[in-house]
Design a protein around this motif. Sequence first.
Motif, PDB file in Angstrom:
ATOM      1  N   ARG A 198     -45.765  80.375   0.973  1.00  0.00           N
ATOM      2  CA  ARG A 198     -46.727  81.321   1.521  1.00  0.00           C
ATOM      3  C   ARG A 198     -48.018  81.437   0.423  1.00  0.00           C
ATOM      4  N   PHE A 199     -47.764  81.266  -0.734  1.00  0.00           N
ATOM      5  CA  PHE A 199     -48.789  81.405  -1.755  1.00  0.00           C
ATOM      6  C   PHE A 199     -49.448  80.017  -1.570  1.00  0.00           C
ATOM      7  N   ILE A 200     -49.060  78.959  -1.395  1.00  0.00           N
ATOM      8  CA  ILE A 200     -49.992  77.820  -1.030  1.00  0.00           C
ATOM      9  C   ILE A 200     -50.944  77.970   0.001  1.00  0.00           C
ATOM     10  N   ARG A 201     -50.340  78.601   1.021  1.00  0.00           N
ATOM     11  CA  ARG A 201     -51.056  78.701   2.160  1.00  0.00           C
ATOM     12  C   ARG A 201     -52.327  79.741   2.131  1.00  0.00           C
ATOM     13  N   GLN A 202     -52.012  80.693   1.181  1.00  0.00           N
ATOM     14  CA  GLN A 202     -53.014  81.768   0.726  1.00  0.00           C
ATOM     15  C   GLN A 202     -54.090  81.274  -0.184  1.00  0.00           C
ATOM     16  N   ALA A 203     -53.624  80.403  -1.118  1.00  0.00           N
ATOM     17  CA  ALA A 203     -54.575  79.770  -2.177  1.00  0.00           C
ATOM     18  C   ALA A 203     -55.392  78.795  -1.569  1.00  0.00           C
ATOM     19  N   GLU A 204     -55.336  78.331  -0.193  1.00  0.00           N
ATOM     20  CA  GLU A 204     -56.195  77.437   0.392  1.00  0.00           C
ATOM     21  C   GLU A 204     -57.573  78.238   0.695  1.00  0.00           C
ATOM     22  N   SER A 205     -57.404  79.536   0.466  1.00  0.00           N
ATOM     23  CA  SER A 205     -58.804  80.313   0.643  1.00  0.00           C
ATOM     24  C   SER A 205     -59.012  81.331  -0.278  1.00  0.00           C
ATOM     25  N   SER A 206     -58.236  81.241  -1.168  1.00  0.00           N
ATOM     26  CA  SER A 206     -58.380  82.424  -2.333  1.00  0.00           C
ATOM     27  C   SER A 206     -57.910  81.878  -3.746  1.00  0.00           C
ATOM     28  N   HIS A 207     -59.008  82.192  -4.553  1.00  0.00           N
ATOM     29  CA  HIS A 207     -58.556  81.593  -5.988  1.00  0.00           C
ATOM     30  C   HIS A 207     -57.585  82.693  -6.646  1.00  0.00           C
ATOM     31  N   TYR A 208     -57.623  83.862  -6.217  1.00  0.00           N
ATOM     32  CA  TYR A 208     -56.795  84.661  -6.864  1.00  0.00           C
ATOM     33  C   TYR A 208     -55.240  84.364  -6.283  1.00  0.00           C
ATOM     34  N   ALA A 209     -55.011  83.973  -4.942  1.00  0.00           N
ATOM     35  CA  ALA A 209     -53.866  83.353  -4.486  1.00  0.00           C
ATOM     36  C   ALA A 209     -53.259  82.184  -5.389  1.00  0.00           C
ATOM     37  N   LEU A 210     -53.985  81.514  -5.709  1.00  0.00           N
ATOM     38  CA  LEU A 210     -53.837  80.250  -6.700  1.00  0.00           C
ATOM     39  C   LEU A 210     -53.514  80.618  -7.998  1.00  0.00           C
ATOM     40  N   PHE A 211     -53.935  81.949  -8.845  1.00  0.00           N
ATOM     41  CA  PHE A 211     -53.230  82.367  -9.686  1.00  0.00           C
ATOM     42  C   PHE A 211     -52.054  82.815  -9.548  1.00  0.00           C
ATOM     43  N   ARG A 212     -51.880  83.369  -8.496  1.00  0.00           N
ATOM     44  CA  ARG A 212     -50.452  84.126  -8.373  1.00  0.00           C
ATOM     45  C   ARG A 212     -49.411  82.783  -8.419  1.00  0.00           C
ATOM     46  N   ARG A 253     -47.223  66.660   2.090  1.00  0.00           N
ATOM     47  CA  ARG A 253     -47.812  65.493   2.034  1.00  0.00           C
ATOM     48  C   ARG A 253     -48.755  65.109   2.920  1.00  0.00           C
ATOM     49  N   ASP A 254     -48.784  65.379   4.105  1.00  0.00           N
ATOM     50  CA  ASP A 254     -49.809  65.130   5.212  1.00  0.00           C
ATOM     51  C   ASP A 254     -50.853  66.236   5.317  1.00  0.00           C
ATOM     52  N   MET A 255     -51.049  66.949   4.329  1.00  0.00           N
ATOM     53  CA  MET A 255     -52.049  68.335   4.440  1.00  0.00           C
ATOM     54  C   MET A 255     -52.833  68.055   3.022  1.00  0.00           C
ATOM     55  N   PRO A 256     -54.190  67.520   3.342  1.00  0.00           N
ATOM     56  CA  PRO A 256     -54.823  67.297   2.204  1.00  0.00           C
ATOM     57  C   PRO A 256     -55.177  68.305   1.365  1.00  0.00           C
TER      58      PRO A 256
END
Length: 394
Positions: free
Chosen positions: A334-348, A371-374
């Motif tokens: 879930r965090f990875i999906r959010q991190a695709e559009s949010s730097h804060y989610a990447l931090f989380r 692996r198939d999702m760039p």
Amino acid sequence: MFTSQTSMQTSSFQDSIDVEEKDIDYDNEDIGYNQKIQLNCYYTIYLYQGTRSEAAADGNVAWSQRRTDSTASTSQEDFSLTLVDSSLPSEAEPELRCYISRRLSKGALLGGMGNIATVELSSVPEAAVGCYCCLVEQERSPEQPDAEANGYVICLMGGSEKGLNLFRLELDKYVQGLQSSLQTPELVNLENEIRPYLSRWYEESVMHIHRVVQMAQGSICFLLHAALSHKHVEVTNADDRTKADVARFIRAASLQGLVQEDMCKTISQEALTDLIVDCSTSPPMLSNTVSNRFCDDWIQAFLKAAERCNPFLLRQILENFKLKAIQDMNSLKRFIRQAESSHYALFRCCQFLQSCGNGDVLIQNARAEHRDMPEACSIIHVLDEFLSEQRAQG
């Protein structure tokens, strides 16, 4: 935010690892198991015949007499049960046979599918025990495809319904091991093969996790990590039973069946070395070991349950271990999906991986799944670098 999140994750983890009697009550009355008293285990096997079937083994006098003395039919006269062998007290067996007859009359026993319930037997010390029942059908002749289904009903009793349900897959597989031996009504191999096999059901189907934990002791964390990582485990200088025990423990602790099969294969192929378990010493020597804080934190829970000689509690702890790992995988996803559009989610994501203690396993699974999702792969690469820096600093 970081402190609050870490506190919540720690609490959740502690809830998973603290498997106490007050929570699951898997001791004494509930599972019929006490560390001071050896668990009583029983088995019974019945010949199951449709009423249009011919009597079995007419030429065998002893068998015919046993059919006369111990055959029960339903009021509809659509099948009969004949006692073949049992370790139950003689007074308890008719009670079990009545119970099985009722289950068959209701269509509750299907061929090849085990059924677990509580059975009340007045002549056994426990009065009520968990009972696994399975109808093993005989192969039908090609010349008579529409003939009545015949076979054997196998009952394995001990502990409680709740406890046996934890080992349903093992019990199914164990009973299937008798399939080839139950194709003739005479059962000439009863004394030398079938009876000894059924007598060992508890040791072979339930106690294997306990034996592995006792053998590995504090090194159990390496086996847990290998199971989560889909890493091959090689056991050397050991008998066949020990090798089988370790293999079954790894299967039970792994996430196969809970995550995509192709993902498991991908991760397994990436493993550079096998975990070697050398049983020439006691406790065994392990080579190519890898663990993490997540697996280390479960050691004491396993060892305490093993000290109490409680295989049902051990299995519940193992299931909680897997459940917590799956929950963490889903959180990272879930965090990875959010991190695709949010730097804060990447931090989380980074915070989560740092606090959960299982970052290496989670990243490994995430890499295989995405692996198939760039875009996701680029995020996982950043997270992998973050974990590498953390390991270098620690």
